[in-house]
Scaffold this active site. Structure first.
Site, mmCIF file in Angstrom:
data_model
loop_
_atom_site.group_PDB
_atom_site.id
_atom_site.type_symbol
_atom_site.label_atom_id
_atom_site.label_comp_id
_atom_site.label_asym_id
_atom_site.label_seq_id
_atom_site.Cartn_x
_atom_site.Cartn_y
_atom_site.Cartn_z
ATOM 1 N N ASN A 233 3.261 59.114 82.914
ATOM 2 C CA ASN A 233 3.214 60.458 83.495
ATOM 3 C C ASN A 233 3.275 61.566 82.444
ATOM 4 O O ASN A 233 3.406 62.732 82.780
ATOM 5 C CB ASN A 233 4.338 60.636 84.514
ATOM 6 C CG ASN A 233 5.711 60.466 83.903
ATOM 7 O OD1 ASN A 233 5.858 59.943 82.797
ATOM 8 N ND2 ASN A 233 6.728 60.892 84.623
ATOM 9 N N CYS A 234 3.151 61.227 81.162
ATOM 10 C CA CYS A 234 3.204 62.208 80.079
ATOM 11 C C CYS A 234 1.835 62.879 79.921
ATOM 12 O O CYS A 234 0.836 62.209 79.643
ATOM 13 C CB CYS A 234 3.626 61.518 78.786
ATOM 14 S SG CYS A 234 3.529 62.565 77.319
ATOM 15 N N ASP A 235 1.795 64.191 80.063
ATOM 16 C CA ASP A 235 0.531 64.925 79.951
ATOM 17 C C ASP A 235 -0.089 64.792 78.560
ATOM 18 O O ASP A 235 -1.313 64.674 78.432
ATOM 19 C CB ASP A 235 0.733 66.406 80.276
ATOM 20 C CG ASP A 235 0.975 66.653 81.751
ATOM 21 O OD1 ASP A 235 0.585 65.794 82.570
ATOM 22 O OD2 ASP A 235 1.556 67.702 82.092
#
Length: 112
Positions: free
Chosen positions: A8-10
């Site tokens: 979920n890390c941009d």
């Protein structure tokens, strides 16, 4: 090439997309669920220093007490193995090198 990060890390998503667009295939490894940090972190610390690898701007870091923060200097490998979200992301292993973060220099080095 292997990219270690969080699903979920941009920043990790941007890195994967840019590497794919540049034709650089890479495997993604989730540092929380899939990575053997006890084995990987010491190798990363040989390539980059602890100050580069530990994300001191993270909410995880802010939640640590002073004794835990002191481990960043005395036992960085142990601290990162216990708290995977302290690893600055992404960590990219490619061509025998380790890159941390998604800076202009990293993008240039990886041809993205």
């Amino acid at each position: 090439m292997t990219l270690y990060g969080l699903k979920n890390c941009d920043t990790c998503k941007k890195a994967m997309k840019a590497l794919d667009a540049a034709g650089r295939a890479c495997d993604f490894v989730d540092i929380r669920a899939e990575a053997d940090l006890a084995a990987r972190v010491p190798a990363w610390l040989e390539a980059v220093d602890a100050n580069t690898l530990i994300n001191t701007r993270s909410t995880t870091w802010r939640g640590l007490d002073e004794a835990e923060r002191a481990r960043a200097q005395s036992d960085p490998a142990g601290l990162l193995a216990e708290h995977p979200t302290l690893v600055k992301r992404p960590v990219i292993e490619a061509d025998g090198t380790v890159s941390v973060g998604w800076t202009d220099a990293v993008r240039e080095r990886l041809g993205a």
